[in-house]
Design a protein around this motif. Structure first.
Motif, mmCIF file in Angstrom:
data_model
loop_
_atom_site.group_PDB
_atom_site.id
_atom_site.type_symbol
_atom_site.label_atom_id
_atom_site.label_comp_id
_atom_site.label_asym_id
_atom_site.label_seq_id
_atom_site.Cartn_x
_atom_site.Cartn_y
_atom_site.Cartn_z
ATOM 1 N N ASP A 99 -6.341 37.586 87.262
ATOM 2 C CA ASP A 99 -6.281 36.680 88.409
ATOM 3 C C ASP A 99 -5.561 37.383 89.558
ATOM 4 O O ASP A 99 -4.359 37.659 89.472
ATOM 5 C CB ASP A 99 -5.538 35.400 88.015
ATOM 6 N N CYS A 127 -2.088 36.386 91.150
ATOM 7 C CA CYS A 127 -0.769 36.690 90.576
ATOM 8 C C CYS A 127 -0.088 37.854 91.291
ATOM 9 O O CYS A 127 1.103 38.087 91.101
ATOM 10 C CB CYS A 127 -0.876 36.954 89.075
ATOM 11 N N TYR A 151 4.495 34.112 90.644
ATOM 12 C CA TYR A 151 3.342 33.456 90.012
ATOM 13 C C TYR A 151 3.772 32.544 88.869
ATOM 14 O O TYR A 151 3.204 31.481 88.656
ATOM 15 C CB TYR A 151 2.400 34.543 89.510
ATOM 16 N N PHE A 152 4.790 32.970 88.137
ATOM 17 C CA PHE A 152 5.176 32.263 86.911
ATOM 18 C C PHE A 152 6.068 31.048 87.163
ATOM 19 O O PHE A 152 6.417 30.332 86.228
ATOM 20 C CB PHE A 152 5.848 33.239 85.932
ATOM 21 N N LYS A 162 -8.561 30.412 88.781
ATOM 22 C CA LYS A 162 -8.206 31.819 88.908
ATOM 23 C C LYS A 162 -9.267 32.593 89.694
ATOM 24 O O LYS A 162 -10.450 32.290 89.630
ATOM 25 C CB LYS A 162 -8.021 32.438 87.520
ATOM 26 N N ILE A 214 -3.054 34.881 82.559
ATOM 27 C CA ILE A 214 -3.293 35.521 83.855
ATOM 28 C C ILE A 214 -4.616 36.287 83.879
ATOM 29 O O ILE A 214 -4.956 36.888 84.903
ATOM 30 C CB ILE A 214 -2.134 36.468 84.241
ATOM 31 N N ILE A 248 4.632 42.006 88.099
ATOM 32 C CA ILE A 248 4.683 40.842 88.997
ATOM 33 C C ILE A 248 6.130 40.457 89.288
ATOM 34 O O ILE A 248 6.509 40.209 90.438
ATOM 35 C CB ILE A 248 3.916 39.657 88.386
#
Length: 646
Positions: free
Chosen positions: A348, A351, A358-359, A369, A437, A470
């Motif tokens: 995705d 992210c 993102y998380f 996504k 993801i 990320i």
């Protein structure tokens, strides 16, 4: 249908398990021999153990099935171990009119293929009770309130009752189908004054541990205690003594499943199928030794041994390199390795938005996504696994992803191409912090269990690498924001005194700047007091910000522009430039703002400059003072001109 062939999806778990690996190979070979279907394998790498309250993000891989293109879905329910997940797959299949085969489970709206575990377990209980004539049997059951465990307990009670043995609670222990609980249960049994003369276990893992505990306690098997298992795992042929069990060979199940799938997609109506397991008597119950043929035994032993190669250090390095990559392209390039040479990685792209974590985005797992290829091992093969930035087309394709499946968007043609090999494609979810993801697609042109086994560790390494990247990217973003906050003026986004001094000190120390021209341009907002007094300080700030924007727009990109306070702004330019042209651009930029803004006042500035040569004797404070004096000269000239005009 895909490539003029029917498309079958298999949903399972732990494809590195020899039985599941064997099931996949037998199933695919049967489908290949009929030349009617391609197999896609969707797998998780750990068991859920029927915990319906917590569904791992790994199960996202089952949401990626291309239901509207599938001709049949096969679910290995006992391997996935979650009724919630199985029901979800069945429901989506039903919505798309796709027939479903459930292996090792019982569900409505699906054709169910099972071993007749009841009959199989009854065989071994009767063998122990009726042929070896034991009088004090004991049952080592699985999990309490588990269907399979309870069913085997009922069979145990039924058979001993038929043979005149009265059941009582002392005849039952729970080993939870696993080693440690079994060993704890055995400690209590070994404390008894009178031991059972047979321990009938609900699976082979418990039987192996029961044997080990008895042998370590100096108790002879089968002379003092008979032990039996159930499942027919390979390990029973390597234990001492070799353990009596019931074989539930995966290839029998796979053959029946393949045959049923072929018939279903041909339009036949089928009823549920039961396969009778095979009783294997062996040393642990006092029967003659039974061994597999040497060739089969060696093959299974090699599979069991070689699939545990130590890739951990290599994969750790891949993860570490991915996490610490400065850019997305370099992160993806770090996936390249001979350990990952049969991997297609699809992620995705949302992210990688570096200004958000993102998380921590609410409900991000449920949001659509934007899936794109970020790594293709064949691309890596072409470039000999060099860690080079990947070409843009691997990341950003003009194709819009309208679906979130393994056959959508810019990767559809690539996966369709991989299906042509005739070997199953294997799909794993890429997840981090229990948030999916993307997914990996593995394309092996063999059934090597070592490769199948490696998929779990590769997926884990890539998941950790992307997740770490990320997080590191977001940390860099926050640190950069903090740096800007401490080194830049909040109103104008120019350097403040601290920020200017740091960047200036670094620039003048560069050897390549020695002897270059250095120019200071000073700009001061005209009539700030008038704007503040008549329109408010907020408008005064707006005017200062406008001058700052005009200054930055007019100066070269390498200019060091700063505001130390008030409305005096300046830029330092190292290298050749035309300062008067820059000042003219500042004035033109402000004229454009005044023409378009509709403000009740005009924004003008007065500017001055000073140019010298950068060397060890250069004094920035002196240069600023001279430029400031020239700026005030220009300002006074404007005032006098305005008075004369009146």
């Amino acid at each position: 249908m895909l490539n003029n062939k029917r498309l079958i999806a298999l949903c399972t778990s732990r494809i590195y398990d020899p039985q599941i690996h064997g099931f996949i190979e037998t199933l695919n070979e049967k489908l290949r021999s009929s030349n009617c279907a391609s197999l896609l394998v969707f797998t998780i790498n750990s068991d859920i153990y029927w915990d319906e309250d917590f569904i791992s993000s790994e199960t996202y891989v089952f949401d990626l099935l291309p239901f509207d293109e599938l001709d049949c879905v096969i679910i290995m329910d006992e391997k996935i171990k979650s009724h919630t997940v199985t029901k979800r797959i069945i429901s989506r299949s039903k919505d798309n009119n796709v027939p479903v085969i459930v292996v090792d489970g019982s569900y409505d709206d699906a054709l169910c293929i099972n071993f007749d575990y009841k009959k199989g377990f009854e065989q071994i209980v009767r063998h122990v009770i009726e042929e070896h004539h034991v009088k004090r049997p004991h049952m080592m059951a699985g999990l309490p309130n588990n269907f399979f465990s309870d069913q085997r307990i009922d069979i145990f009670k039924q058979v001993i009752a038929e043979n005149g043995i009265t059941f009582d609670d002392s005849m039952l222990s729970y080993g939870d189908f696993w080693a440690d609980p079994t060993r704890e249960a055995m400690k209590l049994i070994l404390e008894r004054e009178v031991l059972p003369d047979a321990i009938i276990c609900a699976n082979d893992i418990m039987a192996i541990n029961v044997c080990d505990m008895l042998v370590n306690a100096g108790i002879s098997i089968p002379d003092q205690v008979i032990v039996t298992g159930f499942d027919g795992y390979d390990e029973i042929f390597f234990s001492s003594p070799k353990i009596s069990s019931v074989s539930c060979e995966s290839f029998h199940l796979a053959e029946a499943t393949a045959d049923a799938a072929i018939r279903l997609i041909s339009g036949e109506k089928l009823c549920d199928i039961l396969i009778t397991p095979k009783l294997i008597t062996n040393e642990s119950c006092g029967c003659e030794e039974y061994v597999l043929p040497p060739q089969t035994l060696m093959s299974r032993f090699n599979n069991s041994f070689y699939r545990h190669q130590d890739d951990s250090r290599i994969l750790y390095n891949i993860t570490s390199d991915m996490m610490n990559s400065p850019t997305l392209y370099e992160m993806a390039a770090n996936i390249h390795h001979h350990k990952t040479k049969h991997t297609l990685c699809i992620v995705d792209m949302n992210c990688f938005n570096r200004d958000k974590n993102y998380f921590t985005i609410p409900d991000i797992a449920e949001q659509k996504k934007d899936l794109h290829i970020i790594d293709d091992a064949d691309y890596a093969e072409e470039h000999r696994f060099e860690k080079i930035p990947l070409s843009d087309e691997l990341f950003y394709d003009t194709t819009v992803n309208t679906k979130e499946t393994v056959l959508a968007g810019n990767y559809r043609d690539r996966i369709a191409q991989l299906c042509e090999s005739g070997y199953p494609l294997i799909f794993n979810a890429i997840d981090y912090a229990n948030i999916p993801i993307g997914f990996n697609c593995y394309f092996y042109n063999n059934y090597n269990i070592t490769d199948f086994s490696r998929t779990a560790s590769i997926t884990s390494a890539i998941s950790l690498g992307i997740g770490g990247f990320i997080n590191m990217q977001y940390q860099r973003y926050l640190l950069n924001k903090m740096d800007i906050m401490y080194t830049h003026d909040a109103l104008t986004n120019l350097y403040n005194r601290l920020g200017f001094q740091n960047i200036y000190d670094a620039e003048i120390k560069k050897p390549e700047n020695e002897g270059k021209p250095i120019t200071v341009i000073m700009s001061d907002l005209d009539g700030l007091k008038y704007i503040n007094d008549n329109f408010g300080h907020a408008e005064g700030d707006k005017a200062i910000a406008a001058v700052a924007g005009a200054l930055m727009q007019a100066c070269p990109k390498n200019a060091l522009s700063a505001r130390f306070g008030g409305d005096e702004l300046f830029s330092v330019i190292i290298g050749e430039c035309d300062p008067q042209s820059i000042i003219n651009s500042i004035d033109n930029n402000l004229s454009n703002i005044n023409r378009k803004s509709g403000l009740p006042y005009t924004i003008n500035t007065s500017s001055g400059f000073y140019t010298d040569t950068l060397n060890i004797k250069y004094n920035i404070l002196r240069a600023l003072k001279i430029a400031d004096q020239k700026m005030y000269t220009a300002k006074n000239r404007k005032r006098n001109a305005s008075k004369n005009a009146q």
